[in-house]
Design an enzyme around this catalytic site. Structure first.
Site, PDB file in Angstrom:
ATOM      1  N   ASN A 188     109.770  76.973 -20.529  1.00 31.89           N
ATOM      2  CA  ASN A 188     109.232  77.705 -21.619  1.00 31.89           C
ATOM      3  C   ASN A 188     109.134  77.202 -22.576  1.00 31.89           C
ATOM      4  O   ASN A 188     108.689  78.029 -24.489  1.00 31.89           O
ATOM      5  CB  ASN A 188     110.753  79.026 -21.365  1.00 31.89           C
ATOM      6  N   LYS A 189     108.532  75.609 -22.910  1.00 31.62           N
ATOM      7  CA  LYS A 189     108.767  76.262 -24.812  1.00 31.62           C
ATOM      8  C   LYS A 189     107.736  75.239 -25.173  1.00 31.62           C
ATOM      9  O   LYS A 189     106.800  75.889 -24.135  1.00 31.62           O
ATOM     10  CB  LYS A 189     109.661  74.138 -24.665  1.00 31.62           C
ATOM     11  N   GLN A 190     107.116  75.844 -26.651  1.00 32.00           N
ATOM     12  CA  GLN A 190     105.852  75.235 -26.440  1.00 32.00           C
ATOM     13  C   GLN A 190     105.335  74.052 -26.233  1.00 32.00           C
ATOM     14  O   GLN A 190     103.481  74.504 -25.503  1.00 32.00           O
ATOM     15  CB  GLN A 190     105.380  75.412 -28.542  1.00 32.00           C
TER      16      GLN A 190
END
Ligand code: PLP
Length: 381
Positions: A188-190
Site C-alpha cells: 500500500n506504500k508509494q
C-alpha cells in the site's frame, strides 16, 4: 454488488515484472546483484551516503533502535498517532515508548510536547535516549525543531519515513535529518517490493552495523558461520530488490500519479460542508501522497458514513487508531482515554478514502457523490 473499489493497489508496469523474472533465471535469489543496485540507487535518491535493504519497514526501525544503543529501561519519545510498528520496536528492546501528543493540523508529533516530555522524564530520572518522529501520511514533521531538540538534549534522532518516500521539508528530503531513517515498501506504500524496507544513514559505523544485524550478526564480509553479535534474518531477497529497483526507477512517475488523484479529490471535496481536505504545512515543499485522509466534523456519525459507503461498494477506514488505546498498550501500560487528547480527537475525525494511482475521474466522482449523500443522511443526533 459486483462493483468494488480497492482501498489501495500497487502500480506494477511490465518492466517491473520483467526484472523480477530476470532474477528467477539466475541462481542468486538472496544477497545478489539486485540488492546492491537497489541500495546504491536508493542512497542516490534520498541523498544519503548509505542505504541498507531489509525485509520490512518494521525490521528497519528495529535495527535503527538497536544502533541507537536502546537497552532495557531506556526511553524513546514518539507519537501515539501512527502505525503500531513505530512504537513496538522500542518494546522489542525492552525499552519504553514515551508518547508526546500531536499537532492537530499536521497530525505529526508536536515539538513542544516532545520537549515537555523530555524535561518531565529527566526530572523523574527517566532515561530518554532518542526521538522517533513519524512523517504521518507523507507529510514531513517539523524537522528544524526536532533536530534542534535532539542536539540540545543529546538524543539520537530516528526518522520513520515509511509513509513519506520522496517527501521534502523546506526543499530537503525526509530521511536526511535523522542519524538513521527508515522507508517501507509494503504494497500500500508509494512503491512496493511486496515486503521490504530501506535504512538510510550518513554514518559508516551505523551502515556496517545494519549489514551485520540484518545478516545474523555476521561480520562485514558475511563469513559463513562466524557471528560477532546477536543478529537477525532481516535480509531483503533478490526478487523483492528487483521489484524495488524497477519501481524506484519510476518513482517520479508514481508520485506524480498519486498527486493527480489527490488533486481530483481536493477539487471535488473543497466545498463540501463539514469535510476538511488534507492540510499541507507551509514547510512541506513536497507532500508524498500515501493515503487520502479527510477530516469529518464532530457532528457527523463516522461509522454510519462508512456503512453507507460500504453499501455502495466503497471501502473507507478510520486512520489511525491511537496506539496508546490499543488493547495491548492499555493492558501493559495502563493508558486510558484522555491521556493524549489531541491524538484522540484527531483519530475520531479521520476517514481514509480509496486511494491508488489508477483511480479515474468517474471513480473519484462516485466516491465523492456517495460521500456527499452519506453526509446528508448521517448526522449524529
Ligand atoms: C508501513 C509503516 C511501517 C512499516 O511497515 P512494514 O509493514 O513493516 O513494512 C512503519 N511505520 C509506519 C508509520 C508505517 O506506515
Amino acid at each position: 454488488m459486483a462493483f468494488k473499489l480497492g482501498m489501495s493497489s500497487p502500480d506494477l508496469a511490465p518492466g517491473d515484472i520483467e526484472l523480477v523474472h530476470q532474477v528467477l533465471q539466475t541462481p542468486y535469489l538472496s544477497m545478489g546483484p539486485m540488492i546492491e543496485s537497489f541500495e546504491k540507487e536508493w542512497a542516490r535518491f534520498t541523498g544519503t551516503r548509505f542505504a541498507v535493504g531489509v525485509s520490512s519497514g518494521t525490521a528497519g526501525l528495529h535495527l535503527a533502535v538497536i544502533a541507537a544503543g536502546i537497552e532495557p529501561g531506556d526511553e524513546v519519545i514518539t507519537t501515539p498517532f501512527s502505525f503500531v510498528a513505530s512504537s513496538n520496536v522500542m518494546l522489542y528492546q525492552g525499552a519504553q515508548p514515551i508518547f508526546a501528543d500531536i499537532d492537530p493540523k499536521t497530525m505529526n508529533i508536536d515539538p513542544n510536547q516532545v520537549e515537555d516530555k523530555i524535561q518531565a522524564r529527566r526530572a523523574q530520572g527517566g532515561r530518554v535516549k532518542a526521538i522517533l518522529p513519524v512523517h504521518v501520511f507523507g507529510q514531513p514533521c517539523d524537522m528544524d525543531a526536532l533536530t534542534e531538540l535532539a542536539r540540545r538534549y543529546d538524543l539520537t534522532l530516528i526518522e520513520d519515513a515509511c509513509e513519506a518516500i520522496g517527501a521534502k521539508y523546506k526543499g530537503r528530503d525526509v530521511g536526511t535529518f535523522g542519524h538513521a531513517s527508515v522507508f517501507a515498501f509494503y504494497p500500500n506504500k508509494q512503491m512496493t517490493t511486496g515486503e521490504g524496507g530501506m535504512l538510510v544513514t550518513d554514518d559508516p559505523e551505523y551502515a556496517s552495523l545494519f549489514r551485520s544485524l540484518r545478516n545474523q550478526g555476521r561480520d562485514e564480509n558475511g563469513t559463513w558461520l562466524h557471528h560477532i553479535r546477536l543478529g537477525y534474518n532481516y535480509r531483503l531477497d533478490e526478487m523483492s530488490a528487483a521489484l524495488g529497483l524497477a519501481q524506484l526507477r519510476r518513482i517520479e512517475e508514481l508520485l506524480v500519479k498519486r498527486d493527480r488523484v489527490a488533486q481530483m479529490y481536493n477539487q471535488r471535496l473543497a466545498r463540501m460542508e463539514r469535510v476538511r481536505t488534507p492540510y499541507i504545512a507551509p514547510d512541506t515543499t513536497r507532500l508524498s501522497w500515501f493515503v487520502y485522509v479527510i477530516r469529518l466534523d464532530p457532528s457527523i456519525d463516522r461509522d454510519a458514513v462508512m456503512q453507507t459507503l460500504e453499501q455502495n461498494g466503497i471501502p473507507s477506514r478510520p486512520y489511525f487508531a491511537c496506539i496508546h488505546l490499543q488493547p495491548f498498550y492499555r493492558e501493559r501500560f495502563g493508558f486510558r482515554e484522555g491521556d493524549f487528547p489531541v491524538t484522540e480527537s484527531v483519530a475520531r475525525s479521520t476517514l481514509a478514502l480509496p486511494f491508488h494511482n489508477n483511480l479515474d475521474e468517474s471513480q473519484i466522482d462516485l466516491v465523492c457523490e456517495t460521500l456527499s449523500q452519506a453526509l446528508m443522511s448521517r448526522t449524529a443526533s
